[in-house]
Design a protein around this motif. Structure first.
Motif, PDB file in Angstrom:
ATOM      1  N   LEU A  92       0.739  -1.351  -0.249  1.00  0.00           N
ATOM      2  CA  LEU A  92       0.124   0.388  -0.271  1.00  0.00           C
ATOM      3  C   LEU A  92       1.164   1.495   0.265  1.00  0.00           C
ATOM      4  CD1 LEU A  92      -2.785  -0.933   2.520  1.00  0.00           C
ATOM      5  CD2 LEU A  92      -3.085  -0.435  -0.041  1.00  0.00           C
ATOM      6  N   GLU A  93       2.849   1.203   0.101  1.00  0.00           N
ATOM      7  CA  GLU A  93       2.784   2.056   0.331  1.00  0.00           C
ATOM      8  C   GLU A  93       2.831   3.281   0.109  1.00  0.00           C
ATOM      9  OE1 GLU A  93       7.759   2.955   2.209  1.00  0.00           O
ATOM     10  OE2 GLU A  93       6.866   1.100   2.311  1.00  0.00           O
ATOM     11  N   PRO A  94       3.306   2.729  -1.923  1.00  0.00           N
ATOM     12  CA  PRO A  94       2.518   4.222  -3.157  1.00  0.00           C
ATOM     13  C   PRO A  94       1.522   5.212  -2.746  1.00  0.00           C
ATOM     14  CG  PRO A  94       2.976   1.779  -4.158  1.00  0.00           C
ATOM     15  CD  PRO A  94       2.734   2.029  -2.762  1.00  0.00           C
ATOM     16  N   LEU A  95       0.130   4.153  -2.093  1.00  0.00           N
ATOM     17  CA  LEU A  95      -0.646   5.111  -2.448  1.00  0.00           C
ATOM     18  C   LEU A  95      -0.436   6.153  -1.329  1.00  0.00           C
ATOM     19  CD1 LEU A  95      -3.432   4.876  -2.894  1.00  0.00           C
ATOM     20  CD2 LEU A  95      -4.506   3.117  -1.598  1.00  0.00           C
ATOM     21  N   PHE A  96      -0.267   5.680   0.091  1.00  0.00           N
ATOM     22  CA  PHE A  96       0.396   6.408   1.182  1.00  0.00           C
ATOM     23  C   PHE A  96       1.867   7.422   0.353  1.00  0.00           C
ATOM     24  CE2 PHE A  96      -1.411   3.266   2.999  1.00  0.00           C
ATOM     25  CZ  PHE A  96      -2.565   4.005   3.993  1.00  0.00           C
ATOM     26  N   LYS A  97       2.578   7.305  -0.331  1.00  0.00           N
ATOM     27  CA  LYS A  97       3.783   8.128  -0.693  1.00  0.00           C
ATOM     28  C   LYS A  97       3.253   9.365  -1.446  1.00  0.00           C
ATOM     29  CE  LYS A  97       8.400   5.666   0.714  1.00  0.00           C
ATOM     30  NZ  LYS A  97       8.319   5.312   0.056  1.00  0.00           N
ATOM     31  N   GLN A  98       1.652   9.199  -2.498  1.00  0.00           N
ATOM     32  CA  GLN A  98       1.638   9.840  -3.479  1.00  0.00           C
ATOM     33  C   GLN A  98       0.733  10.835  -2.649  1.00  0.00           C
ATOM     34  OE1 GLN A  98      -0.468   7.302  -6.013  1.00  0.00           O
ATOM     35  NE2 GLN A  98       1.631   6.003  -6.776  1.00  0.00           N
ATOM     36  N   TYR A 194      -8.669  -1.859   4.208  1.00  0.00           N
ATOM     37  CA  TYR A 194      -8.215  -1.707   2.408  1.00  0.00           C
ATOM     38  C   TYR A 194      -8.301  -3.196   2.225  1.00  0.00           C
ATOM     39  CZ  TYR A 194      -5.826   2.805   2.891  1.00  0.00           C
ATOM     40  OH  TYR A 194      -5.405   4.219   3.627  1.00  0.00           O
ATOM     41  N   ILE A 195      -9.437  -3.470   1.362  1.00  0.00           N
ATOM     42  CA  ILE A 195      -9.613  -4.619   0.708  1.00  0.00           C
ATOM     43  C   ILE A 195      -8.892  -4.711  -0.830  1.00  0.00           C
ATOM     44  CG2 ILE A 195     -11.074  -5.744   0.144  1.00  0.00           C
ATOM     45  CD1 ILE A 195     -13.072  -4.653   2.443  1.00  0.00           C
ATOM     46  N   CYS A 196      -8.773  -5.850  -1.348  1.00  0.00           N
ATOM     47  CA  CYS A 196      -8.151  -6.241  -2.523  1.00  0.00           C
ATOM     48  C   CYS A 196      -9.155  -5.963  -3.405  1.00  0.00           C
ATOM     49  CB  CYS A 196      -7.427  -7.536  -2.547  1.00  0.00           C
ATOM     50  SG  CYS A 196      -7.434  -8.734  -4.662  1.00  0.00           S
ATOM     51  N   HIS A 197      -9.302  -5.527  -4.665  1.00  0.00           N
ATOM     52  CA  HIS A 197     -10.041  -5.311  -5.765  1.00  0.00           C
ATOM     53  C   HIS A 197      -9.900  -5.531  -6.861  1.00  0.00           C
ATOM     54  CE1 HIS A 197     -13.231  -5.403  -8.127  1.00  0.00           C
ATOM     55  NE2 HIS A 197     -14.251  -5.623  -7.375  1.00  0.00           N
ATOM     56  N   PRO A 198      -9.531  -6.182  -7.597  1.00  0.00           N
ATOM     57  CA  PRO A 198      -8.602  -6.100  -8.943  1.00  0.00           C
ATOM     58  C   PRO A 198      -8.628  -5.159  -9.955  1.00  0.00           C
ATOM     59  CG  PRO A 198      -9.795  -8.750  -9.067  1.00  0.00           C
ATOM     60  CD  PRO A 198      -9.635  -7.451  -7.496  1.00  0.00           C
ATOM     61  N   LEU A 220     -11.577  -0.043  -1.661  1.00  0.00           N
ATOM     62  CA  LEU A 220     -11.457  -1.517  -2.449  1.00  0.00           C
ATOM     63  C   LEU A 220     -10.337  -0.323  -3.228  1.00  0.00           C
ATOM     64  CD1 LEU A 220     -14.838  -1.338  -4.377  1.00  0.00           C
ATOM     65  CD2 LEU A 220     -14.008  -3.034  -2.293  1.00  0.00           C
ATOM     66  N   THR A 221      -8.784  -1.530  -3.522  1.00  0.00           N
ATOM     67  CA  THR A 221      -7.543  -1.076  -3.980  1.00  0.00           C
ATOM     68  C   THR A 221      -7.306  -2.632  -4.631  1.00  0.00           C
ATOM     69  OG1 THR A 221      -5.471  -0.621  -3.454  1.00  0.00           O
ATOM     70  CG2 THR A 221      -6.091  -1.564  -1.460  1.00  0.00           C
ATOM     71  N   PRO A 222      -6.272  -2.512  -5.729  1.00  0.00           N
ATOM     72  CA  PRO A 222      -5.549  -3.504  -6.357  1.00  0.00           C
ATOM     73  C   PRO A 222      -4.551  -4.011  -5.775  1.00  0.00           C
ATOM     74  CG  PRO A 222      -5.517  -1.674  -7.684  1.00  0.00           C
ATOM     75  CD  PRO A 222      -6.459  -1.294  -6.455  1.00  0.00           C
ATOM     76  N   LEU A 223      -3.788  -2.724  -5.008  1.00  0.00           N
ATOM     77  CA  LEU A 223      -2.120  -3.060  -4.430  1.00  0.00           C
ATOM     78  C   LEU A 223      -2.595  -4.140  -3.748  1.00  0.00           C
ATOM     79  CD1 LEU A 223      -1.605   0.859  -4.043  1.00  0.00           C
ATOM     80  CD2 LEU A 223      -1.026  -0.124  -5.611  1.00  0.00           C
ATOM     81  N   LEU A 224      -3.593  -4.260  -2.851  1.00  0.00           N
ATOM     82  CA  LEU A 224      -3.648  -5.864  -2.280  1.00  0.00           C
ATOM     83  C   LEU A 224      -3.438  -6.971  -2.429  1.00  0.00           C
ATOM     84  CD1 LEU A 224      -5.826  -4.844   0.966  1.00  0.00           C
ATOM     85  CD2 LEU A 224      -2.757  -4.368   1.138  1.00  0.00           C
TER      86      LEU A 224
END
Length: 464
Positions: A92-98, A194-198, A220-224
């Motif tokens: 998930l780090e990219p989401l937080f760093k951006q 945070y839940i995976c959803h492609p 919903l995030t694809p990152l996970l």
């Protein structure tokens, strides 16, 4: 049961070649055999597959198939045990760093989740002149420097029931929000799940106040999805893919015969005329089962819909006539809205096909009656002091009968202007403030062009 019986039957007559040992089968794990042909791609989400994890099977009729098996061990994926990749926090780090933010616009509140920073709930109103009145609350702020520190490798992964499916999530706690007067001015706090959803784009699926001034926000995030323990499972059934080898039919001959016999047994005793059956199905399901098309342009419907670049005039006419329908929704339920016709809620599943619920149907007379008691138009003041329509609301009643109330479902559709970089973007979301009484929010730049045509009942027309 049928897929397992079929699988066991195949394995009973199969000869394993190349010294491969067959995996131990468990009654706890459901399987389904697919016959995809030679040209297909293995799924990248859900249960893990590897190209070299296959067996060659030969039927009694000497038909040969290469069957690719899912990696299963005692009901869990083998990969879960051996996984040495990035932790969920690192994924998930990219989401937080951006410093990116996600938004959810509801009938009154807008929710803003700036990942790793804060959660804000706000409402803006323009008043006379240039003054903008903002009502806002912070539902949580990130208090620690590194929001992604891991609790250790042995922690148990929490799950949440989302639309009937227990779904793993990665929690991030956020406290130190706006003081809550109902709790002795204690700060508001939230858990972001945070839940995976492609197919997701970090959308906010839901915001819920679980206890006074404590919130749960589902993202919903694809990152996970790269982590096996958080992977999206569209279906609990494990697929086995059997590809026919040269000289063999797509599917074993005996199986084809068996399936034909089963179909014959399902036939009803009273034969319905084919044309009669066809017309009834068409009338009931055509709008749901067919992709909506305008001219030769087909729609893509994932979360936020992008429609084909018709001219504005064409698009407005198609929309107002009800022949162009908006689709949207993220998560289990998707929504279809046809102006002046109906609102449908539906779910598509590989196994059971399409489940559809009629949320409301249009009656001009019923809407006009409703508009006499409710605000069909709402306004805001422009900076020059003139009024402009901000939103129109339409009543769609007489939906499918609700089990909880024994009354037909009904929905108020709120049409709003939403400016966007994509001139044809559509966002749709649904709220249920009372059992089986819904609010459907529909936002699009298309609506911006026709809001000011609203009459006293909120009915829209093509701009002159």
């Amino acid at each position: 049961a049928a897929p397992r019986a079929l699988l066991c039957g195949l394995l009973a007559v199969a000869v394993a070649e190349g010294g491969r040992s067959l995996p131990q089968l468990s009654d706890d794990i459901p399987f389904r055999v697919n016959w995809p042909g030679t040209e297909f791609s293995l799924p990248t989400t859900g249960v893990l597959y590897k190209e070299d994890n296959y067996i060659i099977m030969t039927t009694v009729d000497k038909e040969k198939y290469k069957c690719i098996l899912p990696l299963i061990a005692s009901g869990n994926e083998e990969e879960e045990k051996d996984y040495k990749g990035p932790t969920p926090g690192e994924l998930l780090e990219p989401l937080f760093k951006q410093s990116s933010c996600s938004y959810r616009i509801e009938s009154y509140w807008t929710y803003e989740v700036c990942h790793g920073k804060h959660i804000r709930q706000y409402h803006e109103e323009k008043e006379t002149g240039q003054k903008i009145n903002i009502q806002e609350y912070y539902l949580g702020n990130m208090m620690i420097k590194n929001p992604l520190s891991e609790p250790g490798l042995s922690y148990s992964i929490p799950t949440k029931n989302i639309e009937g499916q227990m779904t793993p999530y990665y929690p991030v706690e956020m406290g130190n929000g706006t003081p809550c007067s109902l709790r002795q001015n204690l700060p508001r706090s939230s858990t972001v799940m945070y839940i995976c959803h492609p197919e997701a784009k970090h959308e906010i699926l839901s915001v819920a106040e679980v206890t006074t001034c404590e919130y749960e926000v589902v993202i919903l995030t694809p990152l996970l999805c790269n982590h096996p323990k958080y992977r999206f499972r569209a279906s609990p059934v494990n697929d086995i893919f059997c590809q026919s080898l040269p000289g063999s039919p797509l599917k074993p001959h005996n199986l084809e015969q068996l399936e034909k016999q089963q179909e014959m047994m399902k036939m009803p005793f009273r034969r319905v005329k084919e044309e009669e059956m066809h017309s009834t199905k068409e009338e009931k399901f055509s709008s749901i089962h067919k992709p909506v098309a305008v001219g030769s342009h087909q729609l893509l419907t994932v979360g936020t819909t992008h429609i084909s670049k018709l001219t504005d005039d064409q698009l407005i006419k198609e929309f107002l006539s009800g022949s162009y329908c908006f689709h949207g929704g993220v998560g289990w339920w998707k929504y279809e809205f046809c102006y002046g016709k109906y609102v449908h809620q539906y779910h598509e599943d590989k196994e059971s096909g399409k489940t559809s619920v009629v949320v409301g149907t249009w009656s001009k007379e019923e809407h006009i009656e409703w508009s006499r008691k409710n605000a069909a138009r709402t306004y805001y003041l422009r900076e020059d002091g003139t009024q402009t329509v901000r939103m129109v609301s339409h009543f769609y009643g007489n939906g499918d009968v609700c089990d909880l109330t024994d009354k037909p479902r009904q929905v108020t559709v709120k049409l709003k202007c939403k400016e966007s970089d994509s001139p044809h973007a559509v966002t749709i979301y649904m709220l249920e403030p009372h059992s089986c009484q819904y609010i459907l929010g529909v936002e699009s730049p298309v609506i911006c062009k026709i809001l000011d045509t609203a009459d006293e009942h909120g009915l829209l027309s093509v701009p002159s």
